[in-house]
Design an enzyme around this catalytic site. Structure first.
Site, PDB file in Angstrom:
ATOM      1  N   LYS A  17      31.250  21.218  -8.474  1.00  0.00           N
ATOM      2  CA  LYS A  17      31.223  21.974  -9.748  1.00  0.00           C
ATOM      3  C   LYS A  17      30.496  21.166 -10.803  1.00  0.00           C
ATOM      4  O   LYS A  17      30.369  19.941 -10.713  1.00  0.00           O
ATOM      5  CB  LYS A  17      32.642  22.309 -10.228  1.00  0.00           C
ATOM      6  N   PRO A 112      28.964  13.458  -3.784  1.00  0.00           N
ATOM      7  CA  PRO A 112      29.273  12.055  -4.101  1.00  0.00           C
ATOM      8  C   PRO A 112      30.642  11.900  -4.753  1.00  0.00           C
ATOM      9  O   PRO A 112      31.129  12.824  -5.410  1.00  0.00           O
ATOM     10  CB  PRO A 112      28.152  11.632  -5.056  1.00  0.00           C
ATOM     11  N   ALA A 115      32.074  11.156  -9.241  1.00  0.00           N
ATOM     12  CA  ALA A 115      30.828  11.624  -9.845  1.00  0.00           C
ATOM     13  C   ALA A 115      31.049  12.751 -10.855  1.00  0.00           C
ATOM     14  O   ALA A 115      30.094  13.250 -11.436  1.00  0.00           O
ATOM     15  CB  ALA A 115      29.867  12.088  -8.744  1.00  0.00           C
ATOM     16  N   GLY A 116      32.314  13.192 -11.032  1.00  0.00           N
ATOM     17  CA  GLY A 116      32.577  14.296 -11.958  1.00  0.00           C
ATOM     18  C   GLY A 116      32.157  15.635 -11.385  1.00  0.00           C
ATOM     19  O   GLY A 116      31.997  16.615 -12.118  1.00  0.00           O
ATOM     20  N   LEU A 117      31.976  15.694 -10.062  1.00  0.00           N
ATOM     21  CA  LEU A 117      31.540  16.928  -9.403  1.00  0.00           C
ATOM     22  C   LEU A 117      32.682  17.634  -8.675  1.00  0.00           C
ATOM     23  O   LEU A 117      32.484  18.667  -8.045  1.00  0.00           O
ATOM     24  CB  LEU A 117      30.401  16.616  -8.412  1.00  0.00           C
ATOM     25  N   GLY A 118      33.875  17.052  -8.732  1.00  0.00           N
ATOM     26  CA  GLY A 118      35.070  17.716  -8.191  1.00  0.00           C
ATOM     27  C   GLY A 118      35.179  17.705  -6.681  1.00  0.00           C
ATOM     28  O   GLY A 118      35.924  18.527  -6.119  1.00  0.00           O
ATOM     29  N   GLY A 119      34.488  16.803  -6.005  1.00  0.00           N
ATOM     30  CA  GLY A 119      34.462  16.798  -4.530  1.00  0.00           C
ATOM     31  C   GLY A 119      35.851  16.738  -3.908  1.00  0.00           C
ATOM     32  O   GLY A 119      36.194  17.582  -3.067  1.00  0.00           O
ATOM     33  N   SER A 121      38.760  17.388  -5.226  1.00  0.00           N
ATOM     34  CA  SER A 121      39.555  18.568  -5.591  1.00  0.00           C
ATOM     35  C   SER A 121      39.130  19.781  -4.765  1.00  0.00           C
ATOM     36  O   SER A 121      39.966  20.572  -4.312  1.00  0.00           O
ATOM     37  CB  SER A 121      39.372  18.902  -7.073  1.00  0.00           C
ATOM     38  N   ASP A 154      41.934  19.900 -11.339  1.00  0.00           N
ATOM     39  CA  ASP A 154      40.762  20.731 -11.006  1.00  0.00           C
ATOM     40  C   ASP A 154      40.955  21.568  -9.749  1.00  0.00           C
ATOM     41  O   ASP A 154      40.130  22.439  -9.457  1.00  0.00           O
ATOM     42  CB  ASP A 154      39.539  19.833 -10.734  1.00  0.00           C
TER      43      ASP A 154
HETATM   44  O1  C5P Z   1      44.814  15.714 -12.536  1.00  0.00           O
HETATM   45  P1  C5P Z   1      44.007  14.602 -11.972  1.00  0.00           P
HETATM   46  O2  C5P Z   1      44.765  13.826 -10.933  1.00  0.00           O
HETATM   47  O3  C5P Z   1      42.671  14.993 -11.490  1.00  0.00           O
HETATM   48  O4  C5P Z   1      43.765  13.594 -13.178  1.00  0.00           O
HETATM   49  C1  C5P Z   1      43.349  12.265 -13.007  1.00  0.00           C
HETATM   50  C2  C5P Z   1      43.566  11.518 -14.311  1.00  0.00           C
HETATM   51  O5  C5P Z   1      42.694  12.007 -15.323  1.00  0.00           O
HETATM   52  C3  C5P Z   1      44.968  11.686 -14.885  1.00  0.00           C
HETATM   53  O6  C5P Z   1      45.844  10.720 -14.382  1.00  0.00           O
HETATM   54  C4  C5P Z   1      44.730  11.510 -16.373  1.00  0.00           C
HETATM   55  O7  C5P Z   1      44.679  10.130 -16.695  1.00  0.00           O
HETATM   56  C5  C5P Z   1      43.343  12.073 -16.589  1.00  0.00           C
HETATM   57  N1  C5P Z   1      43.354  13.467 -17.056  1.00  0.00           N
HETATM   58  C6  C5P Z   1      43.697  13.731 -18.373  1.00  0.00           C
HETATM   59  N2  C5P Z   1      43.708  15.028 -18.832  1.00  0.00           N
HETATM   60  C7  C5P Z   1      43.374  16.032 -18.011  1.00  0.00           C
HETATM   61  C8  C5P Z   1      43.007  15.782 -16.668  1.00  0.00           C
HETATM   62  C9  C5P Z   1      43.013  14.483 -16.242  1.00  0.00           C
HETATM   63  O8  C5P Z   1      44.007  12.812 -19.150  1.00  0.00           O
HETATM   64  N3  C5P Z   1      43.369  17.273 -18.483  1.00  0.00           N
END
Ligand code: C5P
Length: 301
Positions: A17, A112, A115-119, A121, A154
């Site tokens: 994404k 990757p 990378a902020g691409l949500g792989g 998830s 995500d």
């Molecule tokens: O939900 P996820 O495990 O992907 O989030 C990873 C980390 O990113 C969380 O532990 C938190 O530190 C941060 N996060 C956040 N606010 C969000 C999503 C993620 O602070 N809405």
């Protein structure tokens, strides 16, 4: 998300994404951040194969697609045990459904990592989808989405059917249907960024911006306006953590992109392009030595 069956094996394509807008609305008591984000799935996929297996174990293998090692992540570094979110997803569903069977899971990676691409998830959502089918559980999407939200903010998005505005931690999804076919160049540097570190360095917006103006511009096909409305409130903190983000910004600034920014919590960076030809041309002109990968992509589903 859809699955193809071949014998007893279910195959699911797990897309990456991009965040076209990511606004930090507030810091929450539970340590998370309240978000408003517009996410679109793109045609850069991992592939997940899953079959039911007797004996109650969840076994997994994970490898890069032929010819790929992603930047700093050598194939040996891929998570394959219970630190793999797809494995955790299958184990959680198994426990919640109270079934005896286990599963064999094979993951072929192209997206990757860090990378902020949500792989990760997307892989987890694909695993839930495939296990639901392989075990013939018939859980509705909403029930899977509840479990998905426990696995990661995500993950529920990837159970959906395309572009969506996501709020809350990111788990409250409003589907936005078709925003037209969008074209991108996505570049990722050899080093990733840890999501938690980027969020820890961010500040909420004084006047949070909504995603609706951008959604409207995309729905009208007003691409130039959409380019000006791109936003990622995590980009500044990411720039303070990795020199690659500023380098990517400067490199994309030299191209005639419709707009450009980092995706999610980084470290990948993308340009919104006018069409497929424009995207191919920009990818060819992107000049930044040391990049781990450059992809010409389009929105999917
Ligand atoms: O939900 P996820 O495990 O992907 O989030 C990873 C980390 O990113 C969380 O532990 C938190 O530190 C941060 N996060 C956040 N606010 C969000 C999503 C993620 O602070 N809405």
């Amino acid at each position: 998300m859809f699955a193809i069956r071949s014998g007893s094996t279910w195959e699911v394509r797990a897309p990456a994404k991009l965040n076209l807008l990511l606004e930090i609305v507030a810091r929450r008591e539970d340590g998370y951040h309240e978000l408003e984000t517009l996410m679109v799935p793109i045609n850069l996929y991992d592939t997940l194969y899953l079959q039911s297996a007797p004996g109650g174990q969840v076994e997994a293998t994970c490898r890069w697609a032929a010819g790929l090692t992603r930047g700093s992540a050598s194939p040996g570094q891929l998570p394959i045990g219970s630190d793999n979110l797809a494995v955790r997803a299958v184990e959680r569903l198994r426990a919640a459904a109270g079934i005896r069977d286990g599963a064999r899971l094979r993951l072929v990676k192209r997206i990757p990592m860090q990378a902020g691409l949500g792989g990760a998830s997307s892989d987890a959502a694909a695993a839930l989808w495939a296990a639901n089918l392989a075990w013939d559980l018939r859980w509705p999407r909403d029930a899977l989405a509840e479990l998905a939200a426990e696995l990661g903010s995500d993950v529920p998005f990837f159970l959906g059917d395309g572009a969506a505005v996501c709020r809350g931690r990111g788990e409250r999804i409003t589907s936005r249907g078709s925003l037209g076919q969008l074209h991108f160049v996505v570049a990722h540097p050899p080093v990733g960024l840890a999501t938690a570190a980027v969020y820890a360095a961010c500040r909420s917006a004084e006047k949070p911006r909504s995603a609706e103006a951008l959604v409207g511009a995309l729905q009208r096909g007003a691409l130039g306006k959409a380019g000006r409305l791109l936003l990622n409130r995590l980009q500044q903190p990411a720039e303070s953590l990795s020199p690659w983000i500023g380098r990517l910004r400067d490199a994309f600034d030299k191209l005639d992109c419709v707009g450009h920014q980092m995706s999610g919590s980084g470290s990948s960076y993308f340009a919104l392009c006018r069409n497929a030809r424009h995207a191919r041309r920009l990818a060819g002109r992107l000049c930044l030595p040391g990049l781990a990968g450059v992809h010409v992509c389009r929105s999917c589903r």
